[in-house]
Design a protein around this motif. Structure first.
Motif, mmCIF file in Angstrom:
data_model
loop_
_atom_site.group_PDB
_atom_site.id
_atom_site.type_symbol
_atom_site.label_atom_id
_atom_site.label_comp_id
_atom_site.label_asym_id
_atom_site.label_seq_id
_atom_site.Cartn_x
_atom_site.Cartn_y
_atom_site.Cartn_z
ATOM 1 N N ARG A 1 2.592 4.380 -2.374
ATOM 2 C CA ARG A 1 4.335 4.272 -2.433
ATOM 3 C C ARG A 1 4.289 4.752 -3.166
ATOM 4 O O ARG A 1 4.018 4.996 -4.482
ATOM 5 N N HIS B 1 -1.366 -2.645 -5.609
ATOM 6 C CA HIS B 1 -1.769 -2.970 -4.005
ATOM 7 C C HIS B 1 -0.623 -0.958 -2.954
ATOM 8 O O HIS B 1 -1.252 -0.338 -2.856
ATOM 9 N N LYS C 1 -1.568 2.384 -2.217
ATOM 10 C CA LYS C 1 -1.291 2.607 -0.966
ATOM 11 C C LYS C 1 -0.491 4.134 -0.369
ATOM 12 O O LYS C 1 -0.545 4.395 0.624
ATOM 13 N N TRP D 1 1.596 -10.080 1.752
ATOM 14 C CA TRP D 1 0.298 -9.713 0.735
ATOM 15 C C TRP D 1 0.079 -10.678 0.127
ATOM 16 O O TRP D 1 -1.239 -11.235 0.122
#
Length: 413
Positions: free
Chosen positions: A103, A97, A101, A75
């Motif tokens: 998570r 981020h 996604k 990343w």
């Protein structure tokens, strides 16, 4: 009639899955990953300090740190940021981020714990504090939990069912159904012993694959004790014991006799070679064999009849984590095919996919809660780090045995 042959061979004699090159030692992988994250002008790191830190970690912990660190470095490279020392603002961006996604909050917390461990390993944070402990980062984690909730997805439990299921509420796969689906051959005997022992002792997969013949101690009443030299919560090797039922001891004994195992790992890979029966082939005269026939000499001689043969090859090394999970799911599918569970269609696929190497441990925890046992006793028995961990797996069942249910059930019927 099938002829059955059992051999014990080195695992190299068994069919092997293809692997992309040789496996890198976990210490080397972690050091290589951390080196990739450090800036060129980073001051020298104490080699002795790193060495002792690695010695204090379990291999699974080091592998997890390396994997999480790889993701963070990737990343940083994509976002053109410096991995080490991490900037708190960059960590908040990384958390957002991960959230984008999809998570889970537990994953985000683990990633921050991983980065904290990696920073400590190279001496960052000893004086100035860790970037992962910055209030900005803590607030980002707290905000994520508020948005997403802190409930974690857990492995599907493999509960016992039957006598431990007086309320009739255990649905789906159970230990009893999976044991009934195990065959009577070498593979089936191993699988039954594996399931039975793993459930009775509430073993983590690392404890299950490490179980050895000399860890068993039969008792006079037919039950047994299993020594657990080391576990996730006992990295220093103080050791503990688990109780095994008479049924489990019988299943283990049958497996040991059938496999010929006398020492070493208890549960190993079983290779299966099945050869079909062949009818006799009468010899053919020379003039009846076409001129372009290969192996024409064999046709001249003919071949005697051969009976079907099944050869079981017992490996020398213990099962892997992936192997254990595959066994659970294979037996679950066999139980469904045999009509031992009432699950069909897409629900069957989802139920099998939800099984993991933790399913036996979760199942026993829930059965003990259902039987009225308290969280502290369950945590001690199953070697949980705290009663809170055990309660996480049985919070719904624990309600039936808490103080309110015990008192009010006598007066409010």
């Amino acid at each position: 009639m099938n002829e059955i042959v059992i051999h014990q061979l080195d695992d190299s004699a068994l069919p092997q899955r293809r692997r992309g090159g040789s496996a890198e030692p976990v210490d080397a992988r972690l050091l290589r990953t951390i080196a990739a994250a450090l800036p060129p002008d980073f001051p020298p790191v104490s080699a002795l300090g790193v060495e002792t830190a690695l010695e204090a970690m379990a291999d699974a912990t080091k592998a997890a740190i390396a994997a999480d660190l790889d993701c963070f470095i990737a990343w940083c490279a994509e976002d053109r940021r410096a991995p080490f020392p991490a900037d708190p603002e960059d960590l908040v961006r990384y958390l957002r981020h991960l959230e984008a996604k999809g998570r889970k909050p537990a994953t985000l917390s683990r990633r921050m714990a991983t980065l904290a461990s990696a920073h400590r390993l190279v001496g960052i944070g000893e004086k100035e504090g860790l970037p992962t402990d910055h209030p900005m980062v803590r607030n980002a984690l707290r905000a994520n939990r508020r948005r997403k909730g802190a409930v974690q997805r857990q492995a599907a439990p493999l509960r016992y069912g039957g006598a431990l299921d007086e309320r009739g509420e255990v649905k789906g796969f159970t230990i009893t159904a999976l044991l009934d689906a195990c065959g009577g051959d070498a593979q089936g005997l191993r699988d039954a012993a594996l399931l039975s022992l793993g459930y009775d002792a509430g073993l983590r997969v690392s404890e299950l694959t490490a179980a050895a013949v000399d860890h068993l101690e039969p008792q006079a009443d037919g039950s047994g004790l299993l020594a657990i030299p080391r576990s996730k919560t006992d990295q220093e090797g103080a050791g503990s014991w688990a109780w095994l039922s008479g049924e489990t001891m019988r299943r283990v004994q049958v497996w040991l006799v059938q496999s010929g195992i006398e020492d070493g790992p208890l549960f190993r890979r079983v290779g299966i070679d099945r050869r079909r029966a062949r009818a006799a082939v009468p010899p053919q005269p020379y003039h009846a064999i076409p001129g372009n026939t290969r192996h024409w000499q064999e046709r001249l001689r003919g071949a005697p009849a051969t009976q079907a043969q099944v050869t079981y090859t017992i490996g020398e090394t213990p099962l892997t984590r992936q192997g254990v999970c595959a066994i659970y799911r294979r037996i679950a599918l066999a139980a469904a095919d045999a009509g031992l569970v009432d699950i069909a269609g897409s629900k069957l696929h989802d139920a099998i996919a939800a099984l993991s190497t933790h399913s036996l441990r979760v199942g026993l925890t829930q059965d003990l809660f259902a039987a009225g046992e308290d969280g502290a006793g369950i945590a001690l028995t199953l070697r949980w780090s705290s009663p809170a961990t055990a309660l996480r797996y049985g919070r719904k069942l624990a309600v039936r045995s808490n103080s309110a249910s015990r008192v009010l059930s006598q007066v409010r019927r």
